[in-house]
Design an enzyme around this catalytic site. Structure first.
Site, mmCIF file in Angstrom:
data_model
loop_
_atom_site.group_PDB
_atom_site.id
_atom_site.type_symbol
_atom_site.label_atom_id
_atom_site.label_comp_id
_atom_site.label_asym_id
_atom_site.label_seq_id
_atom_site.Cartn_x
_atom_site.Cartn_y
_atom_site.Cartn_z
ATOM 1 N N HIS A 149 -9.747 15.834 -23.611
ATOM 2 C CA HIS A 149 -10.811 15.734 -21.852
ATOM 3 C C HIS A 149 -12.548 16.116 -22.477
ATOM 4 O O HIS A 149 -13.505 15.002 -21.768
ATOM 5 C CB HIS A 149 -10.900 17.608 -21.113
ATOM 6 C CG HIS A 149 -9.660 16.708 -20.701
ATOM 7 N ND1 HIS A 149 -8.333 18.653 -20.508
ATOM 8 C CD2 HIS A 149 -9.490 16.221 -19.737
ATOM 9 C CE1 HIS A 149 -7.684 18.623 -19.063
ATOM 10 N NE2 HIS A 149 -7.510 16.510 -19.067
ATOM 11 N N ASP B 155 -2.793 1.640 1.342
ATOM 12 C CA ASP B 155 -1.361 2.069 2.656
ATOM 13 C C ASP B 155 -1.165 0.483 3.186
ATOM 14 O O ASP B 155 0.347 -0.081 3.631
ATOM 15 C CB ASP B 155 -1.781 3.289 3.316
ATOM 16 C CG ASP B 155 -1.404 4.757 2.727
ATOM 17 O OD1 ASP B 155 -0.780 4.479 2.028
ATOM 18 O OD2 ASP B 155 -2.565 5.952 2.803
ATOM 19 N N GLU C 56 -4.389 1.072 8.140
ATOM 20 C CA GLU C 56 -3.771 1.364 7.406
ATOM 21 C C GLU C 56 -1.971 1.291 7.278
ATOM 22 O O GLU C 56 -1.414 0.793 6.346
ATOM 23 C CB GLU C 56 -3.589 2.586 7.047
ATOM 24 C CG GLU C 56 -4.865 3.361 6.505
ATOM 25 C CD GLU C 56 -4.896 4.858 6.280
ATOM 26 O OE1 GLU C 56 -5.068 5.061 5.351
ATOM 27 O OE2 GLU C 56 -5.184 5.535 7.072
ATOM 28 N N CYS D 3 -12.022 0.081 2.549
ATOM 29 C CA CYS D 3 -12.610 1.164 2.205
ATOM 30 C C CYS D 3 -11.277 1.342 1.295
ATOM 31 O O CYS D 3 -11.530 2.545 0.314
ATOM 32 C CB CYS D 3 -12.946 2.360 3.476
ATOM 33 S SG CYS D 3 -11.094 3.392 3.773
HETATM 34 C C1 PEP Z 1 -6.028 3.740 1.964
HETATM 35 O O1 PEP Z 1 -5.162 3.855 2.144
HETATM 36 O O2 PEP Z 1 -6.218 1.958 1.439
HETATM 37 C C2 PEP Z 1 -7.209 4.330 1.873
HETATM 38 C C3 PEP Z 1 -8.592 4.795 1.522
HETATM 39 O O3 PEP Z 1 -6.848 5.842 2.400
HETATM 40 P P1 PEP Z 1 -6.290 6.694 0.483
HETATM 41 O O4 PEP Z 1 -6.179 5.927 -0.465
HETATM 42 O O5 PEP Z 1 -6.894 7.923 0.746
HETATM 43 O O6 PEP Z 1 -4.696 7.068 0.925
HETATM 44 MG MG MG Z 2 -4.297 5.188 2.840
#
Ligand code: PEP
Ligand code: MG
Length: 863
Positions: A483, A744, A720, A791
């Site tokens: 770590h 997702d 998603e 994102c």
């Molecule tokens: C995604 O699904 O791309 C996302 C940004 O959410 P998470 O990775 O937190 O599921």
């Molecule tokens: Mg997601």
């Protein structure tokens, strides 16, 4: 009773740390002089592996005893052993259990010393036989089982034996086996269910709530793990552990990719090869992770070779820190008093660790999380409790309990687990200091440009140092997956490990040069070399300052199209790092961190404090807060969510939020109270239809009135699911922006679990089908004149960036460290070219073809 004749000895005489450290329980050992194992008591055979080298038996009142014939006898594969009974058999004291060939086994074993241990938790041994010769059937010890918790920790095949029992054997696919991180994950899940769960492997078992116990199973990739849950809710408990393993798998895969600031691994830096190379260069046996590199050229005179655990280059003064051994008295002042003292010290340490947990980056949070697990580890605490009950002081008991666990870890043939011993030592020191009424100092003084020299270093010792004065670290030992190495890399401190014992000869105050990139330390540099090194350091500082300065400007493409570059955040420390790296705002605040790993839901005010602190760090920049994305594979102990066969397709994201309106209201109220009011935007996760948005909108509207807000808060939907992508135009009637969660979206479009090992290479967001989804959402956004962001992880993939911009995406939100490079790339792209490229990609048939095309075109552009 003694199961055979021989020489009776204490467990400390057994040449195996797991037994000698009493990790499996207390008992005695016998060096046998005959080869027949008799039942030491009446009972039922719980386990007798095919190899016949061990047997466990459950006596009345649930007391369980293990006889392990010799040490390392499992590797004989059954040769020389002849089992005379089967699992499940009822036996009487003195019945024959196993015959073994004394000579043959003695030749193939590390030792014939045979531990006979009571594996039941809470058993207390009395009237132990003194060391010396013993005959079969003579009393070995008495067992006080008053405090024994019934419920077998040992695997059995007969489900009917338990009222409700669920069990499943799984093969572990985690590259590093059940090391600290997955062990902590499993233990956390096990603590969240009200049922006893036992994990077993290699003939050992443990309570699944114990991180130390899980690590001491020594489970590696490809090993079988037996999960067994008893009582009501057994099936649900089993599903929790399976889900925990899946989660660990996902995290493992995510960590398998090389961080942006690390050099790409060379051939010589992968696993065993790297260790061999390190050894060849005279360094101690030290492991090397992906991303760390070994020396690329041999050490010359005046140089020492080491292994790069964190890249960089520094010149400074050798500075030693000595570790102070904390004294503890052996005898206590009464068991009740000592137990109260230990509990008080642990709770002080817990409070302190929780306070500092959020002051560092994700790495520090992980490490402190692991330390908190160790602090409350049931195996450690029970072991300390027993010592206290036997008259020892709280400090002595805690130190001995910790050292036993360390001994067990160090005995394992797995360097990553051995390295976790450092974390235990760290927790040991925290508690011992708290017992003495002290706390670990947060800022140890250092001279300017200090290069820390030590044999090894604990994570809390590193974080206690003054970062501004620390130029580099060189350790004679150490592990690159420890770590402390991970922390050093996260703090961007160059670090060499495995330099070897010669490092001890470097005098304090000597000017030295650490070239971590090349795995070298110059311990007697000439004035010329020092002057050159100083120029090199200045040049590096200037380069990174220039990159950061460039990143401070708003991003736009070569032809002037504005592209927002935001950061994905999970803490205040992330927000600080993001701003330093040039983030123009937060594109995704994953609020789950506030909801998981706790017994009760965070109150509105606690949430407000956390969100406000992040908003403050963002200094007025926009902040997109994603409503809690929990449920499914992220269960909450305080939410009565049913176990689901298919959590990824079950109650998660906005579905969970709508099913728990009070929880959702509290979060939305906290978010809407953040100041300044204009910066906050809300994002709804896992949307599948407009009705979900309308339901959230209704709550927001009522809160707007309740909080007397002047303006309606900006609301976005995450794309998603294919359903959301294909109906984006309808969703846009009620939301102000869309944010594509490509992680997702890829899993649901391709029907491939995002955490699946074998499918990992194919779960690629550049598959044209996923790009079609992005295109559909982006088209709808453009038509409605509303922003479409990405994102998910694909936003930081440099191959994907021109395609995303070409499809109409105008905001990218990525991990903070990826921002400077992303801004530089955007500044070199022309949107018209990106649009052409994107259209060509949409016509292709696989992610591989898309990647090929982009790389070919990039190659030509460079020609
Ligand atoms: C995604 O699904 O791309 C996302 C940004 O959410 P998470 O990775 O937190 O599921
Ligand atoms: Mg997601």
């Amino acid at each position: 009773m003694a199961p055979f004749a021989g020489w009776c000895a204490a467990l400390d005489e057994v040449p195996d740390e797991v037994f000698a450290g009493r990790m499996l329980g207390d008992g005695l050992a016998i060096d046998p002089t005959d080869g027949v194992v008799l039942a030491p008591c009446d009972g039922e055979i719980l386990n007798l592996p095919a190899s016949g080298h061990a047997v466990s038996i459950r006596a009345p009142h649930g007391i369980e005893v293990l006889i392990h014939i010799g040490i390392d006898t499992v590797r004989l594969g059954g040769k020389g052993f002849d089992a005379r009974v089967k699992r499940g058999a009822r036996v009487k004291f003195g019945d024959e259990l196993i015959r073994f060939d004394l000579d043959l086994v003695a030749r193939g074993a590390k030792s014939l010393m045979t531990p006979i241990v009571v594996t039941s938790e809470g058993a207390v041994l009395k009237n132990r036989r003194a060391p010396g010769s013993i005959r079969a059937g003579e009393v070995l010890f008495l067992i006080d089982g008053a405090a024994v918790r019934p419920g077998s920790p040992l695997p059995t095949q007969t489900a009917a034996q338990s009222a409700v029992r669920a069990q499943q054997a799984v093969v572990i696919a985690l590259a590093q086996g059940l090391h600290a991180r997955p062990a902590a994950l499993l233990a956390r899940r096990a603590k969240g269910v009200g049922t006893s769960i036992t994990l077993g492997a290699h003939g050992r078992t443990t309570d699944a709530r114990s991180v130390v116990g899980i690590m001491a199973l020594g489970v590696r990739c490809g090993d079988e793990l037996l999960i067994q849950a008893d009582g009501d809710g057994a099936q649900q408990a089993l599903s929790q552990i399976l889900a925990g393993l899946e989660e660990a798998q996902r995290i493992d895969l995510a960590h398998a990719s090389v961080p942006a600031n690390m050099p790409a691994p060379t051939n010589a830096s992968a696993g065993a090869n790297a260790s061999a190379a390190a050894n060849a260069s005279g360094a101690p046996n030290t492991t090397v992770p992906a991303g760390a590199s070994v020396t690329t050229r041999a050490a010359r005179s005046g140089e020492m070779a080491g292994i790069c655990a964190s890249p960089g280059f520094a010149v400074g003064r050798a500075t030693r820190i000595e570790r102070r051994e904390i004294e503890v008295a052996e005898q206590g002042r009464g068991a009740a008093h000592e137990q109260i003292e230990l509990d008080r010290a642990r709770s002080n340490v817990r409070l302190r660790l929780e306070r500092v947990r959020n002051t560092g980056g994700a790495e520090r949070q992980d490490i402190i999380g692991a330390h908190l697990e160790f602090l409350d580890d049931p195996t450690l605490n029970e072991s300390a409790g027993e010592l206290i009950a036997n008259g020892k002081s709280a400090g002595y008991a805690w130190r001995n309990a910790t050292r036993r666990s360390i001994a067990a870890l160090q005995a394992l043939d797995d360097s990553r687990l051995r390295e976790r011993a450092d974390d235990l030592l760290d927790v040991e020191a925290h508690v011992l200091l708290a017992l003495a009424g002290e706390a670990r100092p947060m800022h140890l003084p250092l001279p300017e440009h200090a290069i820390l020299i030590a044999d090894d270093l604990l994570p809390s010792e590193l974080t206690a140092l003054d970062r501004r004065r620390l130029a580099a670290i060189a350790l004679s030992g150490g592990g690159a997956t420890s770590h402390v190495a991970i922390l050093a890399a996260a703090m961007q401190i160059p670090m060499l490990i495995g330099v070897g014992p010669l490092l001890r000869g470097v005098p304090d105050g000597q000017t030295i040069i650490v070239d971590a990139d090349n795995g070298l330390l110059q311990y007697e540099p000439t004035p010329d070399a020092v002057a050159r090194a100083r120029v090199n350091v200045e040049a590096r500082l200037a380069r990174s300052a220039a990159l950061r300065a460039a990143a401070a400007r708003d991003a736009q493409s070569l032809d002037g199209t504005r592209i927002e570059v935001f950061a994905n955040l999970g803490s205040t420390a992330d927000a600080i790092a993001a701003v330093e790296n040039g983030a123009e705002g937060c594109g995704l605040l994953r609020t789950e961190f506030l909801f998981i790993d706790r017994a009760t839901a965070p109150a509105e005010d606690e949430q407000l404090t956390a969100y406000q602190s992040i908003a403050n760090a963002l200094g007025g920049r926009p902040m997109i807060l994603r409503m809690m994305d929990v449920g499914g594979d992220k269960p909450l102990p305080y939410l009565p969510l049913p176990a689901e066969a298919n959590p990824a397709l079950g109650m998660r994201g906005v579905r969970t939020a709508l099913a728990h309106p009070a929880l959702m209201r509290a979060q939305l109220r906290a978010a809407m109270r953040v100041r300044p009011a204009g910066i906050m935007r809300l994002l709804i996760p896992m949307v599948t239809d407009l009705a979900e948005i309308l339901a959230v909108r209704k709550v927001i509207d009522s809160l707007t009135a309740e909080l007397k807000l002047e303006a309606r808060i900006s609301l976005g939907a995450m794309i998603e699911t294919p359903a959301a992508a294909l109906t984006a135009a309808a969703l846009l009637r009620e939301v102000d922006f869309l944010s594509i969660g490509s992680n997702d979206l890829t899993q649901y479009t391709l029907a491939m679990d995002r955490g699946h090992t074998e499918l990992a290479r194919r779960t690629d967001a550049l598959h044209p089908a996923v790009l079609q989804m992005v295109a559909a959402a982006a088209r709808a956004g453009t038509a409605a004149g509303k922003l479409v962001a990405v994102c998910g992880g694909v936003a930081a993939d440099h191959t994907a960036v021109p395609i995303l911009l070409g499809l109409g995406v105008r905001e990218l939100s990525v991990v903070p460290t990826a921002i400077p490079a992303l801004k530089r790339q955007i500044g070199a792209l022309r949107i018209a070219d990106c649009e052409d490229l994107a259209q060509r990609c949409l016509t292709l048939s696989s992610a591989a073809e898309v990647r090929d095309l982009v790389e070919r075109l990039a190659g030509h552009a460079g020609d």
